[in-house]
Design an enzyme around this catalytic site. Structure first.
Site, PDB file in Angstrom:
ATOM      1  CE  LYS A  40      -2.191   1.634   3.543  1.00 60.53           C
ATOM      2  NZ  LYS A  40      -1.447   2.918   3.719  1.00 60.53           N
ATOM      3  CG  ASP A  56      -2.953   1.435  -1.628  1.00 63.90           C
ATOM      4  OD1 ASP A  56      -2.860   2.180  -0.645  1.00 63.90           O
ATOM      5  OD2 ASP A  56      -2.476   1.704  -2.738  1.00 63.90           O
ATOM      6  CE  LYS A  98       3.823   8.642  -4.457  1.00 65.37           C
ATOM      7  NZ  LYS A  98       3.292   7.270  -4.536  1.00 65.37           N
ATOM      8  CE  LYS A 114       4.379   0.262  -3.483  1.00 66.37           C
ATOM      9  NZ  LYS A 114       5.166   1.273  -4.263  1.00 66.37           N
TER      10      LYS A 114
END
Length: 291
Positions: free
Chosen positions: A13, A130, A44, A18
């Site tokens: 998520k 997510d 992003k 991550k």
């Protein structure tokens, strides 16, 4: 005959660490002498920043919008210790499917025969875990990645996202989709956090690949625009990431997880809530005894 490239997808998520984890794995694998590509799949486009001193690189989707013909050097850049960096990017805010960047980028790199030309050993896809979107499922659904790992803490929403990922892996497992290599337990400092994660992986029939503690070393490194492996190679945190990278790379067998359904997951979480309350206050409730 070209060599087999190890292709790995790391999900988790947003905000779980991550990309931090992925970049440190990439850096550690490169120090093992492997040719590594990190493929950022988040709109992003910040997956590879800490491999390149905090700088952003042009994304595949932005480049395709600007040029009619795209060359490999337009979208592939080298970072720390020769790690190849790619950012899929995404559509303009509020327009289109965020996962489309993954589909388009994979197709482009295949057309350009990039993996073969660069003689890569490992490709790591850093994927947001997510978002319910077909694009983000591409590395799993189409078997692009051979092994899938998920990054999760002991927080409920992180585990909820991991459990959803397990559902996706199970759904596509019968049609050649990627299987689960295991869970990377991030920000594990308190004993109860480890116990929660251990219980979750036990119930979903998977495993913990490595426990990664929360450390100020990571913050210090990222403020410099670097991974811990680069900035503090002799630190305990760097040693943890190196051990994690070795375990991820050496994974040869992945499995179909057994995700919990929503009611089971909520019941499991409620029992742990009662258990933690009992640990802190001594107030024992009925469910706590079931842990």
């Amino acid at each position: 005959m070209s060599k087999k490239i190890k292709q790995i997808a790391i999900y988790g998520k947003g905000g779980i660490g991550k990309s931090t984890t992925t970049s440190n794995i990439s850096a550690a694998l490169s120090k093992m002498g492997l040719k590594v590509m990190q493929f950022g799949c988040d709109p992003k486009a910040d997956s590879t920043n800490t491999l390149r001193d905090g700088t952003y690189i042009p994304t595949v989707l932005d480049t395709l919008r600007e040029k009619s013909q795209v060359k490999a050097e337009d979208v592939i850049f080298q970072g720390f210790n020769g790690v190849y960096c790619v950012e899929a990017g995404g559509p303009a805010p509020g327009v289109g499917c965020a996962g489309r960047g993954i589909i388009t980028s994979v197709q482009l790199l295949k057309q350009l025969k990039v993996y073969e030309e660069l003689d890569l050993d490992v490709v790591i896809y850093d994927v947001l875990g997510d978002v319910v979107c077909g694009g983000f499922a591409v590395p799993i659904r189409e078997g692009i990645a051979e092994h899938v790992f998920t990054v999760s803490s002991s927080d409920f929403m992180a585990i909820y996202a991991a459990n959803n990922l397990f559902k996706g892996i199970k759904k596509y497992s019968n049609s050649g989709g990627a299987l689960l290599g295991g869970l990377i337990a991030n920000s594990i400092n308190a004993p109860y956090a480890k116990e929660i994660v251990d219980d979750f992986v036990d119930r979903t029939k998977t495993r913990v690949v490595e426990y990664v503690p929360r450390s100020v070393t990571v913050t210090q490194a990222e403020l410099q625009g670097k991974t811990s492996v680069e900035a503090f190679p002799d630190s305990e945190q760097s040693k943890v990431y190196s051990k994690l990278a070795q375990r991820v790379y050496e994974t040869t067998e992945s499995k179909v997880p057994s995700p919990l359904d929503t009611a089971e997951l909520r019941d499991w979480a409620s029992k742990w809530a009662d258990h933690l309350l009992a640990m802190e206050t001594g107030e024992v409730r009925g469910r706590a005894a079931a842990i």
